[in-house]
Write a protein that holds these residues in place. Structure first.
Motif, short mmCIF file in Angstrom:
data_model
loop_
_atom_site.label_atom_id
_atom_site.label_comp_id
_atom_site.label_asym_id
_atom_site.label_seq_id
_atom_site.Cartn_x
_atom_site.Cartn_y
_atom_site.Cartn_z
N ILE A 131 13.44 10.15 -27.35
CA ILE A 131 14.78 10.52 -26.89
C ILE A 131 14.97 12.02 -27.09
O ILE A 131 14.79 12.53 -28.21
CB ILE A 131 15.86 9.74 -27.66
N PRO A 158 17.84 14.59 -26.89
CA PRO A 158 19.29 14.76 -26.71
C PRO A 158 19.65 15.97 -25.86
O PRO A 158 20.67 15.97 -25.17
CB PRO A 158 19.81 14.90 -28.15
N ARG A 192 17.91 17.11 -23.25
CA ARG A 192 17.74 16.71 -21.86
C ARG A 192 18.85 15.76 -21.42
O ARG A 192 19.37 15.87 -20.30
CB ARG A 192 16.38 16.05 -21.66
N PHE A 193 19.23 14.83 -22.30
CA PHE A 193 20.28 13.88 -21.95
C PHE A 193 21.60 14.61 -21.71
O PHE A 193 22.35 14.27 -20.79
CB PHE A 193 20.44 12.84 -23.06
N THR A 194 21.87 15.60 -22.54
CA THR A 194 23.09 16.40 -22.33
C THR A 194 23.05 17.11 -20.99
O THR A 194 24.05 17.19 -20.27
CB THR A 194 23.25 17.42 -23.47
N LEU A 233 21.48 16.05 -18.33
CA LEU A 233 21.73 15.05 -17.30
C LEU A 233 23.22 14.77 -17.14
O LEU A 233 23.73 14.61 -16.03
CB LEU A 233 20.98 13.76 -17.64
N LEU A 263 28.12 7.10 -17.63
CA LEU A 263 26.90 7.12 -18.44
C LEU A 263 27.22 7.00 -19.92
O LEU A 263 26.55 6.29 -20.67
CB LEU A 263 26.11 8.41 -18.16
N ALA A 273 26.31 3.91 -22.69
CA ALA A 273 25.55 4.17 -23.91
C ALA A 273 26.22 3.62 -25.16
O ALA A 273 25.57 3.43 -26.19
CB ALA A 273 25.33 5.67 -24.07
#
Length: 350
Positions: A253, A255, A257-259, A261, A276, A280
């Motif tokens: 994971i 974080p 990259r997720f932010t 996205l 999203l 989660a």
């Protein structure tokens, strides 16, 4: 205000402190030295004030008599063969010697508790906890990500006594203890630490050490001790994602990259990022669920799930298959389904 209407606990101020780098032997020696120093002070008080004492045996007070009287006074034995008779001697016994006597007793009692009773009690408690550890969740690192994951696990219905948190910080572990989970102050990169939390019988391991190199080292150690346990790790650099997978992580994971996205999603639509985030968290109206296909669902389509959820994809023989693909029209035993189901909050709202 915290999630679910809960107010976060007010943190108390803690005094500034520094760890004392004393070994056990040095600590015991320091305590015994302090006790012997206090005893010598009492010996000197009795020696200089020996004229205020009386020996009922021979009437003479020698230095050996002073040492003997000091020891039976400190230990509160009190045979009565030597006693203070003058007012000055009794005053010194009451004002000076008695407080010293209590200090010496506290030193011995505290030493006995810290190095014998407390150690034995902690070993006994640890053994009792270890007996019940099976199919549990081990969280290695209780920083921001680790603490949030523990709270979310409990929200999702995981029993707190089925969660073990390992972190070197006592202050962080105090916060974890408030949630009712098992805690251990130790280095998660060490084999003995992971063996102590029975890593080989864990259901899953969550790694968030705060540094990518430390997290990857932990993953290597966990995979060495538990070849089949599922491992999820947080890494923050793109270059380290491949290293984490090569180390044995099941899920990696990022974080950051997720932010990114979420930010990109918010640029293309005002509600994408919100949805999203909703997926989660268990506190949202919907949630993502991963499970194995049931016997009654075998042969049916992913759009006809018994849970009433919306099937998104299946995993078959390590391959991800989308709901639009032909294979999803015929579910097979062993398929792993990822679906969206309404949460309790979603049912209430609708």
């Amino acid at each position: 205000m915290a999630k679910g209407g809960r107010h976060p606990a007010q943190k108390r101020m803690r005094p500034l402190r520094r760890a004392v780098g004393l070994s056990v032997l040095a600590d015991v020696s320091l305590r015994l030295g302090a006790a012997l120093g206090l005893i010598m002070i009492v010996v000197m008080i009795h020696w200089f004030d020996r004229n205020g004492l009386i020996d009922h045996a021979d009437g003479h007070i020698s230095f050996l008599d002073v040492v003997y009287f000091t020891m039976i006074s400190i230990t509160t034995t009190g045979f009565g063969d030597i006693a203070p008779v003058t007012e000055a001697a009794r005053f010194k016994e009451a004002v000076i010697v008695t407080p010293i006597r209590f200090l010496v007793l506290f030193i011995f009692v505290g030493t006995t508790y810290n190095f014998f009773i407390k150690h034995s009690w902690e070993k006994w408690r640890m053994a009792r906890i270890q007996e019940k550890l099976s199919d549990h969740v081990v969280v290695l690192g209780y920083g921001v990500s680790g603490s949030q994951s523990v709270e979310e696990l409990i929200e999702r219905g995981t029993d707190a006594d089925k969660i073990v948190v390992v972190d070197p910080s006592e202050d962080r572990l105090k916060e974890a203890e408030k949630l009712g989970v098992n805690v251990m102050a130790a280095d998660a990169t060490r084999d003995e630490t992971l063996k102590a939390v029975r890593i080989e019988t864990a259901q899953t391991v969550l790694v968030s050490a705060g540094r990518d190199d430390t997290s990857i080292l932990i993953v290597l150690t966990v995979r060495h001790l538990a070849p089949h346990v599922a491992i999820s790790v947080v890494v923050r650099a793109d270059d380290n994602e491949l290293l984490a997978r090569q180390a044995g992580a099941t899920n990696v994971i990022n974080p950051v990259r997720f932010t990114g996205l979420l930010l990109a999603g918010s640029a293309n639509g005002t509600h994408i990022a919100d949805y999203l985030a909703d997926l989660a968290s268990v506190s949202g109206r919907v949630q993502l669920v991963e499970r194995v296909v049931t016997d009654t669902e075998c042969g049916s389509s992913i759009s006809e799930l018994s849970t009433g959820g919306r099937g998104l994809r299946i995993y078959r023989n390590g391959r991800a298959i989308g709901f639009w693909e032909e294979e999803c029209k015929n579910l097979q035993p062993g398929d792993v389904i990822v679906e969206i189901v309404p949460s309790e909050n979603g049912n209430k709202a609708s």
